[in-house]
Scaffold this motif. Structure first.
Motif, PDB file in Angstrom:
ATOM      1  N   TYR A  12       0.845  -1.203   0.000  1.00  0.00           N
ATOM      2  CA  TYR A  12       0.000   0.000   0.000  1.00  0.00           C
ATOM      3  C   TYR A  12       0.881   1.254   0.000  1.00  0.00           C
ATOM      4  N   GLU A  13       1.867   1.293   0.862  1.00  0.00           N
ATOM      5  CA  GLU A  13       2.780   2.446   0.904  1.00  0.00           C
ATOM      6  C   GLU A  13       3.576   2.562  -0.396  1.00  0.00           C
ATOM      7  N   PHE A  14       3.977   1.431  -0.951  1.00  0.00           N
ATOM      8  CA  PHE A  14       4.730   1.425  -2.203  1.00  0.00           C
ATOM      9  C   PHE A  14       3.892   2.026  -3.331  1.00  0.00           C
ATOM     10  N   VAL A  15       2.620   1.654  -3.412  1.00  0.00           N
ATOM     11  CA  VAL A  15       1.737   2.203  -4.441  1.00  0.00           C
ATOM     12  C   VAL A  15       1.545   3.704  -4.235  1.00  0.00           C
ATOM     13  N   ASN A  16       1.439   4.135  -2.991  1.00  0.00           N
ATOM     14  CA  ASN A  16       1.311   5.566  -2.706  1.00  0.00           C
ATOM     15  C   ASN A  16       2.525   6.347  -3.193  1.00  0.00           C
ATOM     16  N   LYS A  43      -6.774  -7.409  -3.069  1.00  0.00           N
ATOM     17  CA  LYS A  43      -7.293  -7.235  -1.714  1.00  0.00           C
ATOM     18  C   LYS A  43      -7.374  -5.759  -1.346  1.00  0.00           C
ATOM     19  N   LEU A  44      -6.308  -5.002  -1.634  1.00  0.00           N
ATOM     20  CA  LEU A  44      -6.315  -3.568  -1.336  1.00  0.00           C
ATOM     21  C   LEU A  44      -7.391  -2.849  -2.132  1.00  0.00           C
ATOM     22  N   GLU A  45      -7.613  -3.304  -3.356  1.00  0.00           N
ATOM     23  CA  GLU A  45      -8.665  -2.714  -4.180  1.00  0.00           C
ATOM     24  C   GLU A  45     -10.043  -3.022  -3.588  1.00  0.00           C
ATOM     25  N   SER A  46     -10.253  -4.245  -3.138  1.00  0.00           N
ATOM     26  CA  SER A  46     -11.546  -4.608  -2.551  1.00  0.00           C
ATOM     27  C   SER A  46     -11.796  -3.870  -1.233  1.00  0.00           C
ATOM     28  N   THR A  52      -7.445   0.329  -9.594  1.00  0.00           N
ATOM     29  CA  THR A  52      -6.617  -0.095 -10.719  1.00  0.00           C
ATOM     30  C   THR A  52      -7.287   0.323 -12.017  1.00  0.00           C
ATOM     31  N   GLU A  53      -6.450   0.530 -13.015  1.00  0.00           N
ATOM     32  CA  GLU A  53      -6.926   0.843 -14.358  1.00  0.00           C
ATOM     33  C   GLU A  53      -6.284  -0.145 -15.313  1.00  0.00           C
ATOM     34  N   ILE A  54      -7.073  -0.594 -16.267  1.00  0.00           N
ATOM     35  CA  ILE A  54      -6.571  -1.496 -17.297  1.00  0.00           C
ATOM     36  C   ILE A  54      -6.161  -0.640 -18.498  1.00  0.00           C
ATOM     37  N   THR A  55      -4.935  -0.823 -18.955  1.00  0.00           N
ATOM     38  CA  THR A  55      -4.464  -0.135 -20.154  1.00  0.00           C
ATOM     39  C   THR A  55      -3.919  -1.177 -21.127  1.00  0.00           C
ATOM     40  N   VAL A  56      -3.847  -0.798 -22.383  1.00  0.00           N
ATOM     41  CA  VAL A  56      -3.265  -1.667 -23.399  1.00  0.00           C
ATOM     42  C   VAL A  56      -2.076  -0.933 -23.997  1.00  0.00           C
ATOM     43  N   ARG A  63      -2.421  -3.855 -15.826  1.00  0.00           N
ATOM     44  CA  ARG A  63      -3.230  -3.355 -14.722  1.00  0.00           C
ATOM     45  C   ARG A  63      -2.350  -2.404 -13.913  1.00  0.00           C
ATOM     46  N   ARG A  64      -2.704  -1.126 -13.918  1.00  0.00           N
ATOM     47  CA  ARG A  64      -1.934  -0.107 -13.210  1.00  0.00           C
ATOM     48  C   ARG A  64      -2.610   0.226 -11.881  1.00  0.00           C
ATOM     49  N   ALA A  65      -1.813   0.391 -10.829  1.00  0.00           N
ATOM     50  CA  ALA A  65      -2.336   0.635  -9.484  1.00  0.00           C
ATOM     51  C   ALA A  65      -2.129   2.093  -9.079  1.00  0.00           C
ATOM     52  N   TYR A  66      -3.183   2.669  -8.500  1.00  0.00           N
ATOM     53  CA  TYR A  66      -3.160   4.052  -8.027  1.00  0.00           C
ATOM     54  C   TYR A  66      -3.749   4.107  -6.627  1.00  0.00           C
ATOM     55  N   PRO A  67      -3.222   4.957  -5.763  1.00  0.00           N
ATOM     56  CA  PRO A  67      -3.838   5.110  -4.442  1.00  0.00           C
ATOM     57  C   PRO A  67      -5.153   5.875  -4.562  1.00  0.00           C
ATOM     58  N   VAL A  68      -6.057   5.618  -3.649  1.00  0.00           N
ATOM     59  CA  VAL A  68      -7.313   6.350  -3.571  1.00  0.00           C
ATOM     60  C   VAL A  68      -7.043   7.595  -2.730  1.00  0.00           C
ATOM     61  N   SER A  69      -7.660   8.712  -3.086  1.00  0.00           N
ATOM     62  CA  SER A  69      -7.433   9.948  -2.333  1.00  0.00           C
ATOM     63  C   SER A  69      -7.887   9.779  -0.882  1.00  0.00           C
ATOM     64  N   TRP A  70      -7.189  10.417   0.006  1.00  0.00           N
ATOM     65  CA  TRP A  70      -7.503  10.272   1.432  1.00  0.00           C
ATOM     66  C   TRP A  70      -8.893  10.799   1.747  1.00  0.00           C
TER      67      TRP A  70
END
Length: 79
Positions: A12-16, A43-46, A52-56, A63-70
């Motif tokens: 989680y911290e790494f993605v942030n 799990k973090l997404e759930s 996450t966003e799917i890109t081609v 699948r790219r991971a982004y933190p959710v805003s606080w």
């Protein structure tokens, strides 16, 4: 190596700190297995902590991971 809740917290911290990396890029940077990273990302997404966003790119799905805003993590009565 990080296990269980510590691995989740660490990822989680790494993605942030590394927004928008793909699961494969995270695997390479952390030297963790693809299955472990994928499972923790899901799990973090759930839990609503990341999205996450799917890109081609080059005909490959990523699948790219982004933190959710606080702000979105706050309870409705606090917002």
């Amino acid at each position: 190596m990080f296990e269980g809740i510590y691995a989740e917290d660490y990822l989680y911290e790494f993605v942030n700190e590394n927004r928008g990396l793909s699961v494969c890029e995270i695997v390479k940077k952390l030297n963790w297995s693809t299955g472990k990273v994928h499972a923790i990302v899901k799990k973090l997404e759930s839990m609503g902590l990341i999205r996450t966003e799917i890109t081609v790119e080059n005909n490959r799905v990523k699948r790219r991971a982004y933190p959710v805003s606080w702000e979105s993590l706050l309870p409705e009565d606090v917002k």
